[in-house]
Design a protein around this motif. Structure first.
Motif, PDB file in Angstrom:
ATOM      1  N   PRO A  26       6.444  11.116   4.478  1.00 31.45           N
ATOM      2  CA  PRO A  26       7.352  10.776   3.218  1.00 31.45           C
ATOM      3  C   PRO A  26       8.692  11.453   2.848  1.00 31.45           C
ATOM      4  O   PRO A  26       9.404  10.462   2.393  1.00 31.45           O
ATOM      5  CB  PRO A  26       6.086  11.009   2.176  1.00 31.45           C
ATOM      6  N   SER A  27       8.794  12.501   3.398  1.00 34.76           N
ATOM      7  CA  SER A  27      10.055  13.284   2.709  1.00 34.76           C
ATOM      8  C   SER A  27      11.280  12.830   3.772  1.00 34.76           C
ATOM      9  O   SER A  27      12.550  13.040   3.422  1.00 34.76           O
ATOM     10  CB  SER A  27      10.057  14.714   2.739  1.00 34.76           C
ATOM     11  N   LYS A  33       8.292   7.025   2.134  1.00 32.15           N
ATOM     12  CA  LYS A  33       8.361   7.612   0.984  1.00 32.15           C
ATOM     13  C   LYS A  33       7.964   6.862  -0.326  1.00 32.15           C
ATOM     14  O   LYS A  33       7.303   6.928  -1.238  1.00 32.15           O
ATOM     15  CB  LYS A  33       9.759   8.463   0.554  1.00 32.15           C
ATOM     16  N   ARG A  34       8.372   5.489  -0.197  1.00 37.37           N
ATOM     17  CA  ARG A  34       8.315   4.300  -1.173  1.00 37.37           C
ATOM     18  C   ARG A  34       6.904   4.121  -1.118  1.00 37.37           C
ATOM     19  O   ARG A  34       6.160   3.738  -2.032  1.00 37.37           O
ATOM     20  CB  ARG A  34       9.239   3.292  -0.709  1.00 37.37           C
ATOM     21  N   TYR A  36       4.238   5.704   0.025  1.00 36.19           N
ATOM     22  CA  TYR A  36       3.680   6.826  -0.688  1.00 36.19           C
ATOM     23  C   TYR A  36       3.591   6.876  -2.154  1.00 36.19           C
ATOM     24  O   TYR A  36       2.671   7.351  -2.675  1.00 36.19           O
ATOM     25  CB  TYR A  36       4.076   8.187  -0.059  1.00 36.19           C
ATOM     26  N   GLN A  37       4.970   6.799  -2.780  1.00 38.21           N
ATOM     27  CA  GLN A  37       4.930   6.832  -4.237  1.00 38.21           C
ATOM     28  C   GLN A  37       4.148   5.744  -4.875  1.00 38.21           C
ATOM     29  O   GLN A  37       3.455   5.987  -5.833  1.00 38.21           O
ATOM     30  CB  GLN A  37       6.395   6.927  -4.554  1.00 38.21           C
ATOM     31  N   ARG A  38       4.262   4.452  -4.305  1.00 38.59           N
ATOM     32  CA  ARG A  38       3.333   3.337  -4.737  1.00 38.59           C
ATOM     33  C   ARG A  38       1.846   3.672  -4.834  1.00 38.59           C
ATOM     34  O   ARG A  38       1.235   3.460  -5.728  1.00 38.59           O
ATOM     35  CB  ARG A  38       3.856   2.216  -3.879  1.00 38.59           C
ATOM     36  N   ARG A  40       0.515   6.627  -4.624  1.00 39.33           N
ATOM     37  CA  ARG A  40       0.318   7.802  -5.416  1.00 39.33           C
ATOM     38  C   ARG A  40       0.061   7.532  -6.900  1.00 39.33           C
ATOM     39  O   ARG A  40      -0.822   7.829  -7.682  1.00 39.33           O
ATOM     40  CB  ARG A  40       1.016   8.970  -5.311  1.00 39.33           C
ATOM     41  N   ALA A  41       0.890   6.207  -7.231  1.00 40.76           N
ATOM     42  CA  ALA A  41       0.935   5.759  -8.575  1.00 40.76           C
ATOM     43  C   ALA A  41      -0.340   5.156  -8.838  1.00 40.76           C
ATOM     44  O   ALA A  41      -0.915   5.140 -10.180  1.00 40.76           O
ATOM     45  CB  ALA A  41       2.083   4.868  -8.801  1.00 40.76           C
ATOM     46  N   GLY A  45      -3.024  11.676  -5.340  1.00 42.37           N
ATOM     47  CA  GLY A  45      -2.128  12.183  -4.204  1.00 42.37           C
ATOM     48  C   GLY A  45      -2.677  12.376  -2.953  1.00 42.37           C
ATOM     49  O   GLY A  45      -2.370  12.163  -1.975  1.00 42.37           O
TER      50      GLY A  45
END
Length: 77
Positions: A26-27, A33-34, A36-38, A40-41, A45
């Motif tokens: 993701p980094s 990354k986008r 993963y962030q969606r 995780r929200a 995690g």
């Protein structure tokens, strides 16, 4: 940690190696990354990392099976 190969832990080496290798993608790619962030929200995690790992493992399977290049748009649309 030295993996113990027994009848209960047949894939101990794979279990020990996969989590660190799937934390870093993701980094490196903004689309991963986008995603993963969606994820995780909506969840925690650990589940987000595991879904990224699952998607990357499936992509690796198709790359090996079909002998094609990795296309991030197919895996993380």
């Amino acid at each position: 940690m030295t993996p113990v190969l027994s009848s209960r832990r047949k894939n101990a080496i794979i279990q020990d190696l996969t989590p660190p290798s799937y934390v870093t993608p993701p980094s490196y790619d903004p689309r991963i990354k986008r995603y993963y962030q969606r994820k995780r929200a909506r969840t925690n995690g650990v589940i987000a990392i595991k879904t990224v790992a699952h998607k990357l493992a499936r992509a690796c399977f198709y790359i090996l099976r079909d002998q094609v290049r990795f296309d991030v748009t197919k895996a993380f649309a």
